[in-house]
Write an enzyme that holds these catalytic residues in place. Structure first.
Site, short mmCIF file in Angstrom:
data_model
loop_
_atom_site.label_atom_id
_atom_site.label_comp_id
_atom_site.label_asym_id
_atom_site.label_seq_id
_atom_site.Cartn_x
_atom_site.Cartn_y
_atom_site.Cartn_z
N GLY A 231 2.81 -12.19 3.42
CA GLY A 231 1.55 -11.87 3.44
C GLY A 231 1.10 -10.57 2.89
CG LEU B 30 -7.46 -5.58 4.45
CD1 LEU B 30 -9.03 -5.56 5.64
CD2 LEU B 30 -7.66 -4.71 3.99
N GLY C 163 -1.12 -7.98 5.06
CA GLY C 163 0.56 -6.96 4.67
C GLY C 163 0.81 -5.73 3.37
NE ARG D 102 -18.77 -11.51 14.82
CZ ARG D 102 -17.68 -10.93 13.65
NH1 ARG D 102 -16.66 -11.17 13.94
NH2 ARG D 102 -18.27 -10.37 12.71
CG HIS E 22 -15.19 -15.39 11.14
ND1 HIS E 22 -15.89 -15.43 9.83
CD2 HIS E 22 -15.72 -14.61 11.94
CE1 HIS E 22 -16.46 -14.30 9.47
NE2 HIS E 22 -16.48 -13.30 10.30
C1 LIG Z 1 -16.27 -14.28 5.32
C2 LIG Z 1 -16.00 -13.52 6.19
C3 LIG Z 1 -15.97 -12.10 6.71
C4 LIG Z 1 -15.15 -10.90 7.83
N1 LIG Z 1 -16.52 -9.69 7.25
C5 LIG Z 1 -15.63 -9.19 8.16
C6 LIG Z 1 -15.64 -8.06 8.63
O1 LIG Z 1 -17.07 -7.11 7.89
N2 LIG Z 1 -15.50 -6.54 9.71
C7 LIG Z 1 -13.97 -7.40 10.00
O2 LIG Z 1 -13.22 -6.33 10.59
N3 LIG Z 1 -13.15 -8.64 9.73
C8 LIG Z 1 -14.45 -9.63 8.38
N4 LIG Z 1 -13.42 -10.65 8.81
C9 LIG Z 1 -12.43 -10.36 9.10
C10 LIG Z 1 -11.17 -10.30 8.17
O3 LIG Z 1 -12.10 -10.22 7.24
C11 LIG Z 1 -9.88 -11.30 8.67
O4 LIG Z 1 -9.38 -11.37 10.14
C12 LIG Z 1 -8.35 -10.81 7.56
O5 LIG Z 1 -9.37 -9.88 6.54
C13 LIG Z 1 -7.34 -10.95 7.89
O6 LIG Z 1 -7.02 -10.03 7.14
P1 LIG Z 1 -5.12 -10.37 7.35
O7 LIG Z 1 -4.56 -9.09 6.04
O8 LIG Z 1 -4.58 -10.60 8.53
O9 LIG Z 1 -5.19 -11.67 6.34
P2 LIG Z 1 -5.46 -12.39 5.10
O10 LIG Z 1 -6.34 -11.74 4.24
O11 LIG Z 1 -6.04 -13.54 5.10
O12 LIG Z 1 -3.83 -12.01 4.65
C14 LIG Z 1 -3.06 -13.24 4.45
C15 LIG Z 1 -1.98 -12.75 2.99
O13 LIG Z 1 -0.83 -14.43 3.55
C16 LIG Z 1 -0.02 -14.68 2.31
N5 LIG Z 1 0.06 -16.58 3.01
C17 LIG Z 1 -0.34 -16.43 4.11
N6 LIG Z 1 0.53 -17.88 4.34
C18 LIG Z 1 1.60 -17.58 2.96
C19 LIG Z 1 2.08 -18.74 3.29
N7 LIG Z 1 3.20 -19.49 3.88
N8 LIG Z 1 3.42 -17.96 1.98
C20 LIG Z 1 3.16 -16.91 1.48
N9 LIG Z 1 1.77 -15.90 1.38
C21 LIG Z 1 1.22 -16.39 3.11
C22 LIG Z 1 -2.07 -14.64 1.86
O14 LIG Z 1 -0.95 -14.83 0.27
C23 LIG Z 1 -2.55 -13.58 2.18
O15 LIG Z 1 -1.68 -12.42 0.94
C24 LIG Z 1 -14.07 -11.83 7.51
C25 LIG Z 1 -13.84 -12.65 7.58
C26 LIG Z 1 -14.30 -13.93 7.08
C27 LIG Z 1 -14.29 -15.16 7.19
#
Ligand SMILES: Cc1cc2nc3c(=O)[nH]c(=O)nc-3n(C[C@H](O)[C@H](O)[C@H](O)COP(=O)(O)OP(=O)(O)OC[C@H]3O[C@@H](n4cnc5c(N)ncnc54)[C@H](O)[C@@H]3O)c2cc1C
Ligand code: SF4
Ligand code: FES
Lengths: 261, 644
Positions: B40, B43, B45, B337, B408
């Site tokens: 991943g 943000l 990863g 929320r 969400h």
């Molecule tokens: C529309 C929207 C608006 C939002 N606005 C806000 C905000 O304003 N403020 C806030 O704090 N939060 C907000 N959030 C929440 C926040 O964006 C997410 O919780 C956060 O970005 C998640 O980040 P992450 O790095 O954990 O996962 P993600 O950004 O989802 O990244 C997951 C990564 O894992 C990879 N991946 C997943 N499974 C596999 C697999 N099996 N094999 C290989 N790669 C894989 C994907 O390719 C990706 O690179 C919002 C969410 C949404 C839906």
């Protein structure tokens, strides 16, 4: 259900879709009919309908790239009726809605065409060249930790806003697909000007622009002939002013280069 | 007995400092002898991969996207919290900690949340140094806005595209390490199983999505940063590809899954418009700073509106019910929320919803437009208004937006200890994929904060503790565990391709989403949950006997990808229902209708449920085992949440 326009009439459409098995096999246009398309649907939802249909009939669904369906991830990339992202200005393919089309329309759907973007399958292309350009210098070299307090670097709002505008590029590649030379200048210039405008980017500005431009050339993108079709088709409105900044940065870097490599 | 959560001793404010001192270090010369897999590159990863590589570790990073810059994090709109107190309005690390614990309805771990608030300030500094163009005041300093569940302005933002700018910051740091050769990046590569050898996470099995090739990758430690599982509900604000497969596979290999039923329903999304709908679009919570939420006062008016006999602008001020302002005068439209969502649902249940389906409420900007002008509103929210108009064909400068709650965010996720290590040694989980910081409800602008905190400032320290105890001998994929895992992956793909039924992965996914939303969504009850469990089990049997796919596994086959993910969603859905059924209380996003106060607010049961429910996989078709991590609150008093 709850459409904002419950009276909108469903449409029947002819789709002419580029089908190509993989990178090395030749492709061709294949015609499909889709029926009962709601004008409230997004363009990609219309393709979902086509793909469900195809699967039901035991035919292979059409491969295309998408993810956020909100116009921000830059994944979607269809060349629709001869235009990158279709007929609506300032709109990605996923944000294009079927209300922009009429019953009985024929819609031609092709992938981005550029030697720097090889076709993976059908409408999906490989845009990893963009990543390699960023790897060549699209960053500020700071390690995690040890950064000064955020407010120690005041930045005039106007500059911050301009840097932000440049930074909103979604790396979709529409600029390349719309350019008769397949130039990636608009994409590259967006990153170069974001970091040239901000004080954080100043230390490395010369090597950055030289290395990114060199990588751009190496990837096989064409030269810029200042026609501006890139900016006209850019879904997020990256402005041509950025190309002017890039040119200025490039010339001044060349004149006073400290790139010793 | 429960696994040790490794929370350091000592006063809350000193725990992290002390812990950083106490963890074992890997000496700089040895770091290059360790390989770390990061799955991943959102943000969490992206930040982790870059920071670990900067320290000298060899990193292999994986994403199913065609570029790390496209992770779902890119879509975050509103902002990121940090306890900078730049506005001089009384913010502090303790207040951010307190708001987060309270917002999470007292179901999060104090020590983790406090650390999150502490490192929040470093995140902003780091991002500014990378060139992230945050919004600024005319004097050149950073600007802030307020968000739900807080009475201070601590949210940093980049117009309505904060996630994009933060992710591009992390992506740039990652790109730099790729250029240096310290990170080997695997794009369009999906992790399909975790490899556990001799009791430790030792690698992963991936599928190259373009060629279909199955690959083995080995490392000394594996970090999952694979995002949330909101797409269990089919329709959600998550990107289409977001899925639970990586986390679920790890769960089946022994990682506990914590609080799966804690899901967040966001109050301000564009309502569903038809059954072809493929996803829902969020309208950022920041809009609630200036938009006022209302429905018609009477059912009669609402009915006439739905029939098209009158339009929204025909409804006079007296006939409108600004229900959040009325019920929660202290927080008004900025209640958390879960509270905002439940109230919107309640209005619609009463028959006062708007739009032709009656499943929407208004979010009205007339006042702010009158007060400050359309230009200033467009400065703040221009891109959101444009997006709304593109999707609905309606102009929010002229008429209120119609909004409705939608799935969400998932607070639940892989259980991790204070080091972000799961119950499988050497397997870590960061970002939305773990359960750690948000309890039963996440505050707006706190997910970006948590993802970057985990990636930039926590995992780089804590992973060393484990590695320092692992010999730096080269890893290999020859272990029998790799062979078995690879065979399992191949067998599953073959099985999916050979069912030859009649229904598409999408049809099964929609059916699952429907069950989850009806019975395990905004309001739940025991009877509905029991019914849901049966429905899901039935769906699962149908899936494995009636799925239809075409093509082969030796090519880009998007339906095959989807099928594998849906299969995992179905299993996870069942666990979510079990979790929701066992938790006989209401808290945060988990609202059990049987447990509410006379005013209809969530009624917690701290006596019996102040614990993390960490579920342990126990073999195919066997009930999972419930492990409880008791939560102790030493620094805040557990009270009924009130936003009145
Ligand atoms: C529309 C929207 C608006 C939002 N606005 C806000 C905000 O304003 N403020 C806030 O704090 N939060 C907000 N959030 C929440 C926040 O964006 C997410 O919780 C956060 O970005 C998640 O980040 P992450 O790095 O954990 O996962 P993600 O950004 O989802 O990244 C997951 C990564 O894992 C990879 N991946 C997943 N499974 C596999 C697999 N099996 N094999 C290989 N790669 C894989 C994907 O390719 C990706 O690179 C919002 C969410 C949404 C839906
Ligand atoms: S400059 Fe515009 S068209 Fe080109 S990649 Fe960026 S967003 Fe797409
Ligand atoms: S699918 Fe993300 S921009 Fe279109």
């Amino acid at each position: 259900m709850a459409g904002s326009n419950p009276n909108a009439k469903p449409m029947n459409l002819t789709l002419r879709v580029w089908r190509q098995k993989n990178r090395t096999t030749a492709g061709k246009i294949v015609d499909y009919q889709v029926r009962d398309i709601s004008p409230e649907m997004s363009f990609l939802e219309m393709l979902d309908v086509l793909n469900e249909d195809l699967l039901r009939k035991g035919e292979e669904p059409v491969a295309f790239d998408h993810d956020c369906r909100e116009g921000i991830c830059g994944s979607c990339n269809l060349f629709i009726n001869g235009r990158a992202h279709g007929p609506e200005a300032g709109t990605t393919t996923c944000q294009l809605h079927m209300r922009k089309f009429s019953d009985g329309d024929t819609i031609t759907i092709e992938p981005w065409r550029s030697t720097a973007f090889p076709i993976n399958k059908d409408l999906s292309v490989d845009r990893s060249a963009f990543d390699r350009i960023i790897q060549a210098g699209g960053y500020v070299s700071v390690n995690t930790g040890g950064a000064p307090d955020g407010n120690e670097i005041p930045i005039p709002k106007e500059i911050a806003d301009r840097a932000f505008e440049a930074a909103t590029c979604i790396a979709c590649g529409a600029c390349v697909a719309s350019c008769k030379n397949s130039s990636a200048m608009l994409f590259v210039s967006a990153k170069v000007s974001q970091l040239a405008l901000l004080p954080q980017g100043h230390v490395e500005r010369k090597t950055r622009v030289e290395n990114m431009v060199a990588q751009m050339d190496k990837e096989g993108f064409g030269a810029c002939s200042n026609i501006g079709s890139c900016a006209a088709e850019c879904p997020v409105g990256i402005s041509l002013e950025n190309i002017a900044i890039l040119n200025r940065e490039f010339l001044s870097a060349k004149a006073t280069s400290n790139n010793l490599a | 007995m429960f696994q040790d959560s490794k929370i350091p001793e000592g006063p809350l404010a000193e725990k992290w400092e002390k812990h950083k001192f106490n963890v074992k270090l890997v000496n700089p010369a040895n770091k290059r002898k360790y390989d770390i897999i990061v799955v991943g590159t959102g943000l969490a990863g992206g930040a982790a991969a870059a920071s670990l590589a900067e320290l000298g570790y060899n990193v292999k990073a994986f994403t199913y996207h065609d570029s790390p810059r496209r992770a779902h994090s890119i879509a975050a709109q509103g902002g990121i919290n940090a306890a900078k107190n730049y506005q001089n309005d009384g913010d502090s690390i303790f207040r951010l900690f307190y708001d987060t614990i309270k917002g999470g309805d007292y179901r999060a771990r104090e020590a983790n949340v406090y650390r999150l608030a502490q490192v929040s300030v470093n995140i902003i500094d780091q991002c500014v140094a990378q060139g992230v163009p945050f919004a600024r005041e005319y004097g050149g300093l950073l600007a802030n806005r307020s968000f739900g569940g807080a009475q201070v302005s601590r949210t940093f933002y980049a117009r309505g595209q904060t996630g994009q700018q933060l992710l591009l910051g992390a992506y740039s740091a990652l790109s730099r390490q790729i250029a240096y050769g310290k990170v080997k990046m695997y794009t369009r590569s999906e992790m399909l199983d975790l490899v556990v050898a001799d009791g430790q996470a030792r690698g992963i099995i991936t599928r190259n999505l373009i060629t279909g090739e199955i690959e083995r990758h080995a490392a000394h430690a594996v970090v999952l940063a694979t995002g949330g599982y909101g797409n269990v509900f089919y329709l959600s604000t998550n990107a289409k590809y977001c899925n639970a497969t990586a986390a679920w596979r790890a769960h089946k290999k022994g990682a506990y899954f914590a609080n799966p039923c804690f899901t967040q329903i966001h109050p301000t999304c564009i309502p569903v418009s038809g059954d072809y709908q493929s996803k829902l679009t969020l309208m950022s919570e920041s809009l609630r700073n200036d938009g006022r939420v209302w429905v018609p006062k009477t059912v009669e008016t609402a009915e006439r509106l739905r029939k098209g006999e009158i339009t929204v602008n025909d409804i006079s001020e007296e006939d409108r019910d600004y229900f959040l302002e009325r019920k929660y005068p202290a927080f008004g439209n900025l209640v958390p929320r879960d509270v905002a969502s439940r109230n919107a649902k309640q209005m619609c249940d009463e028959g006062r919803g708007v739009g032709s389906s009656g499943l929407a409420v208004y979010l009205d900007f007339a006042d702010i437009i009158k007060r400050t002008g359309a230009d200033s509103v467009s400065q703040k929210y221009g891109n959101l208004f444009a997006m709304y108009e593109k999707i609905t064909g309606e102009d929010p400068y002229k008429q209120p937006m119609r909004i409705y709650p939608a799935v969400h965010y998932t607070m639940g996720g892989l259980w991790v200890d204070y080091n972000l290590q799961t119950t499988i040694p050497a397997l870590y989980a960061t970002g939305e994929c773990n359960f750690s910081d948000h309890g039963a409800n996440r505050l707006g602008a706190s997910a970006l904060m948590q993802g970057l905190a985990d990636g930039y400032f926590v995992i780089p320290y804590t992973i060393g503790d484990q590695l320092a105890q692992t010999p730096p001998t080269p890893v290999s994929t020859n272990h029998l565990a790799f062979e078995e895992a690879e065979a399992g992956v191949r067998e599953r793909i073959n099985k999916l391709l050979s069912i030859n039924g009649t229904r598409s992965p999408g049809e099964f996914h929609k059916a699952l989403g429907h069950i989850m939303w009806e019975y395990c969504g905004m309001a739940r009850n025991a009877e509905g949950l029991r019914h849901a469990k049966q429905e899901i089990q039935k769906l699962r049997r149908e899936f494995w006997s009636d799925l239809k796919l075409t093509g082969t596994d030796q090519e880009l086959n998007q339906m095959l990808e989807s099928a594998g993910r849906v299969a995992d969603f179905i299993e996870l859905g069942e666990l979510m229902v079990d979790d929701a059924l066992h938790r006989n209380e209401s808290c945060g996003g988990h609202f059990r209708e049987e447990y509410q106060t006379p005013e209809g607010e969530a009624l917690r049961d701290d006596e019996n449920f102040a614990y993390v429910a960490a579920w342990q996989y126990n073999g195919e078709n066997k009930p999972e085992i419930l492990n409880k991590e008791e939560l102790s609150f030493e620094n805040v008093k557990l009270t009924q949440r009130s936003y009145k």
